[in-house]
Design a protein around this motif. Structure first.
Motif, PDB file in Angstrom:
ATOM      1  N   THR A 166       0.840  -1.190   0.000  1.00  0.00           N
ATOM      2  CA  THR A 166       0.000   0.000   0.000  1.00  0.00           C
ATOM      3  C   THR A 166       0.869   1.230   0.000  1.00  0.00           C
ATOM      4  O   THR A 166       2.081   1.151   0.078  1.00  0.00           O
ATOM      5  CB  THR A 166      -0.949   0.006   1.211  1.00  0.00           C
ATOM      6  OG1 THR A 166      -1.837   1.118   1.072  1.00  0.00           O
ATOM      7  CG2 THR A 166      -0.221   0.143   2.511  1.00  0.00           C
ATOM      8  N   GLY A 214      -6.709   9.372  -5.528  1.00  0.00           N
ATOM      9  CA  GLY A 214      -7.286   8.520  -4.514  1.00  0.00           C
ATOM     10  C   GLY A 214      -7.450   9.190  -3.169  1.00  0.00           C
ATOM     11  O   GLY A 214      -7.131  10.370  -2.966  1.00  0.00           O
ATOM     12  N   THR A 262      -7.479   8.361   1.355  1.00  0.00           N
ATOM     13  CA  THR A 262      -7.096   7.511   2.475  1.00  0.00           C
ATOM     14  C   THR A 262      -8.091   7.737   3.603  1.00  0.00           C
ATOM     15  O   THR A 262      -8.441   8.877   3.901  1.00  0.00           O
ATOM     16  CB  THR A 262      -5.673   7.846   2.956  1.00  0.00           C
ATOM     17  OG1 THR A 262      -4.744   7.585   1.910  1.00  0.00           O
ATOM     18  CG2 THR A 262      -5.302   6.991   4.171  1.00  0.00           C
ATOM     19  N   ARG A 313      -7.461   2.614   5.123  1.00  0.00           N
ATOM     20  CA  ARG A 313      -7.846   2.133   3.794  1.00  0.00           C
ATOM     21  C   ARG A 313      -7.470   3.168   2.747  1.00  0.00           C
ATOM     22  O   ARG A 313      -7.805   4.354   2.872  1.00  0.00           O
ATOM     23  CB  ARG A 313      -9.346   1.851   3.729  1.00  0.00           C
ATOM     24  CG  ARG A 313      -9.834   1.356   2.355  1.00  0.00           C
ATOM     25  CD  ARG A 313     -11.289   0.905   2.442  1.00  0.00           C
ATOM     26  NE  ARG A 313     -11.399  -0.277   3.288  1.00  0.00           N
ATOM     27  CZ  ARG A 313     -12.458  -0.545   4.047  1.00  0.00           C
ATOM     28  NH1 ARG A 313     -13.491   0.290   4.077  1.00  0.00           N
ATOM     29  NH2 ARG A 313     -12.499  -1.650   4.776  1.00  0.00           N
ATOM     30  N   THR A 314      -6.764   2.741   1.720  1.00  0.00           N
ATOM     31  CA  THR A 314      -6.452   3.609   0.591  1.00  0.00           C
ATOM     32  C   THR A 314      -7.245   3.132  -0.606  1.00  0.00           C
ATOM     33  O   THR A 314      -7.363   1.925  -0.861  1.00  0.00           O
ATOM     34  CB  THR A 314      -4.944   3.590   0.249  1.00  0.00           C
ATOM     35  OG1 THR A 314      -4.552   2.261  -0.115  1.00  0.00           O
ATOM     36  CG2 THR A 314      -4.117   4.060   1.427  1.00  0.00           C
ATOM     37  N   THR A 315      -7.788   4.083  -1.365  1.00  0.00           N
ATOM     38  CA  THR A 315      -8.597   3.766  -2.539  1.00  0.00           C
ATOM     39  C   THR A 315      -8.091   4.576  -3.712  1.00  0.00           C
ATOM     40  O   THR A 315      -8.060   5.815  -3.660  1.00  0.00           O
ATOM     41  CB  THR A 315     -10.082   4.079  -2.284  1.00  0.00           C
ATOM     42  OG1 THR A 315     -10.525   3.353  -1.134  1.00  0.00           O
ATOM     43  CG2 THR A 315     -10.924   3.695  -3.484  1.00  0.00           C
ATOM     44  N   ARG A 316      -7.706   3.889  -4.760  1.00  0.00           N
ATOM     45  CA  ARG A 316      -7.292   4.524  -6.006  1.00  0.00           C
ATOM     46  C   ARG A 316      -7.984   3.785  -7.143  1.00  0.00           C
ATOM     47  O   ARG A 316      -7.487   2.770  -7.621  1.00  0.00           O
ATOM     48  CB  ARG A 316      -5.771   4.488  -6.175  1.00  0.00           C
ATOM     49  CG  ARG A 316      -5.007   5.302  -5.140  1.00  0.00           C
ATOM     50  CD  ARG A 316      -3.514   5.329  -5.470  1.00  0.00           C
ATOM     51  NE  ARG A 316      -2.771   6.122  -4.504  1.00  0.00           N
ATOM     52  CZ  ARG A 316      -2.205   5.617  -3.409  1.00  0.00           C
ATOM     53  NH1 ARG A 316      -2.298   4.322  -3.142  1.00  0.00           N
ATOM     54  NH2 ARG A 316      -1.538   6.390  -2.582  1.00  0.00           N
ATOM     55  N   GLU A 346     -10.043   1.145  -8.759  1.00  0.00           N
ATOM     56  CA  GLU A 346     -10.396  -0.198  -8.311  1.00  0.00           C
ATOM     57  C   GLU A 346      -9.376  -0.775  -7.339  1.00  0.00           C
ATOM     58  O   GLU A 346      -9.593  -1.839  -6.766  1.00  0.00           O
ATOM     59  CB  GLU A 346     -10.542  -1.142  -9.515  1.00  0.00           C
ATOM     60  CG  GLU A 346     -11.717  -0.782 -10.431  1.00  0.00           C
ATOM     61  CD  GLU A 346     -11.902  -1.817 -11.524  1.00  0.00           C
ATOM     62  OE1 GLU A 346     -10.998  -2.675 -11.685  1.00  0.00           O
ATOM     63  OE2 GLU A 346     -12.942  -1.775 -12.203  1.00  0.00           O
ATOM     64  N   ASN A 347      -8.278  -0.094  -7.137  1.00  0.00           N
ATOM     65  CA  ASN A 347      -7.247  -0.571  -6.216  1.00  0.00           C
ATOM     66  C   ASN A 347      -7.573  -0.114  -4.790  1.00  0.00           C
ATOM     67  O   ASN A 347      -7.550   1.081  -4.487  1.00  0.00           O
ATOM     68  CB  ASN A 347      -5.874  -0.041  -6.630  1.00  0.00           C
ATOM     69  CG  ASN A 347      -5.456  -0.547  -7.991  1.00  0.00           C
ATOM     70  OD1 ASN A 347      -5.566  -1.733  -8.270  1.00  0.00           O
ATOM     71  ND2 ASN A 347      -4.998   0.357  -8.848  1.00  0.00           N
ATOM     72  N   VAL A 348      -7.886  -1.069  -3.949  1.00  0.00           N
ATOM     73  CA  VAL A 348      -8.258  -0.779  -2.567  1.00  0.00           C
ATOM     74  C   VAL A 348      -7.378  -1.601  -1.637  1.00  0.00           C
ATOM     75  O   VAL A 348      -7.280  -2.829  -1.778  1.00  0.00           O
ATOM     76  CB  VAL A 348      -9.741  -1.102  -2.294  1.00  0.00           C
ATOM     77  CG1 VAL A 348     -10.090  -0.795  -0.838  1.00  0.00           C
ATOM     78  CG2 VAL A 348     -10.637  -0.319  -3.239  1.00  0.00           C
ATOM     79  N   THR A 357      -6.682  -2.322   2.467  1.00  0.00           N
ATOM     80  CA  THR A 357      -7.164  -2.145   3.834  1.00  0.00           C
ATOM     81  C   THR A 357      -6.140  -2.725   4.796  1.00  0.00           C
ATOM     82  O   THR A 357      -5.704  -3.866   4.636  1.00  0.00           O
ATOM     83  CB  THR A 357      -8.519  -2.841   4.037  1.00  0.00           C
ATOM     84  OG1 THR A 357      -9.468  -2.304   3.105  1.00  0.00           O
ATOM     85  CG2 THR A 357      -9.035  -2.613   5.457  1.00  0.00           C
TER      86      THR A 357
END
Length: 350
Positions: free
Chosen positions: A15, A176, A178, A192-195, A197-199, A201
């Motif tokens: 991550t 993205g 956080t 949790r990071t979200t970019r 479809e890339n997640v 946790t």
């Protein structure tokens, strides 16, 4: 500081770094969290990282420990045998439980912890891979950047009441968001990071601050077979060439030299160089040795580089191409396709 170990756990778990900063209503809470981790004299935690790209999911379990000023230990748990990275400020080391072997790297005052040392990457071949954005050595870059921190709710995580804070980078080049789940004691229970479809946790359990940790925790296992590695680093091609008897090759054109390192371990010496491509920051590593590179030709695919026989070996998202020339073994490694690697190798060989 404990925050460095937290970042190390995140990097090992695939991550990004932790962007603590901001100018919104969540500022005070985020600042308190940062102070909590940075001020800890010691820190330990169990960490589970779950990463998905929308089609595949990977889970890793880690154990982390830190003692000020510069002792750290990270255990990457694996059914086939754990891998442990550590430093006590004097040496950095990596222990492979499956083989009961430890590689030790004297720091010689050139590195404060394992996060900026070849032991963090495990082999001399990829000792220059630390330049990517997910490596904890780059955490300070994220700390200095501004984000918008917003309290978006509350949630119970494993029995603990937490405040949920969303961080969004104000720098448009950063994609993205956080999200942090923080309890009343300023401990992060989930990140949790979200970019797209890339997640990713990250779950933190059994966190302890300022507890006693014996100094032996940060030393390599005494019962393992130990190999001491000596590393020299260079900030220019000319300096690297002056530091080895092996004739080095450069990567020209759109590529810029970043650094080089010569690692001697078990009687074998390998010199690696790191280059980045202008405009994309894609990283390419070159290696040269009078000994051998850590790849098994029997598991590779035969390719041709500038008319010479060579071998392609797949690794991670890319691969490596290596060949023998005038008694030396040379190689090129990057996260690109086999065809692109062969083209790069031809540029190096020609």
């Amino acid at each position: 500081m404990a925050l460095a170990v937290l970042a190390l756990a995140l990097a090992a778990g695939l991550t990004g770094a932790l962007p603590f900063a901001g100018q919104s209503d969540g500022d005070a809470l985020v600042e308190s969290v940062r102070d909590r981790y940075e001020s800890a004299e010691t820190y330990t935690a169990e960490v589970t990282v779950n990463a998905t790209d929308g089609t595949a999911t990977e889970t890793r379990n880690l154990s982390v420990a830190h003692a000020a000023p510069n002792s750290s230990r990270l255990t990457l748990e694996d059914e086939g045998g754990d891998v442990v990275y550590g430093t006590n400020g004097t040496v950095a080391w990596v222990y492979d439980e499956a083989n009961d072997t430890a590689r030790v790297y004297p720091l010689n005052g050139s590195a404060s912890n394992a996060t900026d040392h070849p032991a963090r990457n495990g082999t001399a071949w990829n000792s220059t891979d630390a330049g990517n954005d997910t490596h904890p050595a780059n955490l300070s870059t994220y700390l200095e950047e501004n984000v918008s921190a917003t309290v978006v709710g509350s949630e119970t995580v494993r029995g603990a009441g937490t405040t949920v804070v969303r961080l969004e980078p104000e720098n448009e080049s950063r994609e993205g968001t956080t999200t942090l789940w923080v309890d009343d004691d300023d401990r992060v229970h989930r990140l949790r990071t979200t970019r797209g479809e890339n997640v990713t946790t990250v779950e933190f359990r059994d966190q302890h601050f300022n507890a006693s940790i014996h100094e032996s925790t940060f030393r390599p296992p005494t019962d393992a077979a130990v190999t001491v590695a000596v590393t020299e680093r260079y900030d220019s091609f000319d300096a690297a060439q002056a530091g080895t008897d092996v004739e080095l090759r450069s990567l020209d054109g759109d590529y810029e030299f970043v650094e080089a390192a010569t690692v001697t371990r078990g009687g074998a010496t390998v010199t690696t160089q790191q280059y980045t491509e202008t405009g994309t920051n894609a990283t390419v590593a070159l290696a040269a040795t009078a000994d051998s590179l850590p790849y098994d030709a029997e598991n590779g695919t035969s390719v041709t580089v500038d008319g010479a026989d060579a071998t392609y070996v797949e690794r991670d998202e890319g691969g490596a191409v290596f060949w023998t020339e005038d008694g030396l073994t040379r190689g090129v490694a990057a996260d690109v396709s086999r065809e692109e690697l062969v083209e790069l190798a031809e540029d190096v060989r020609s």
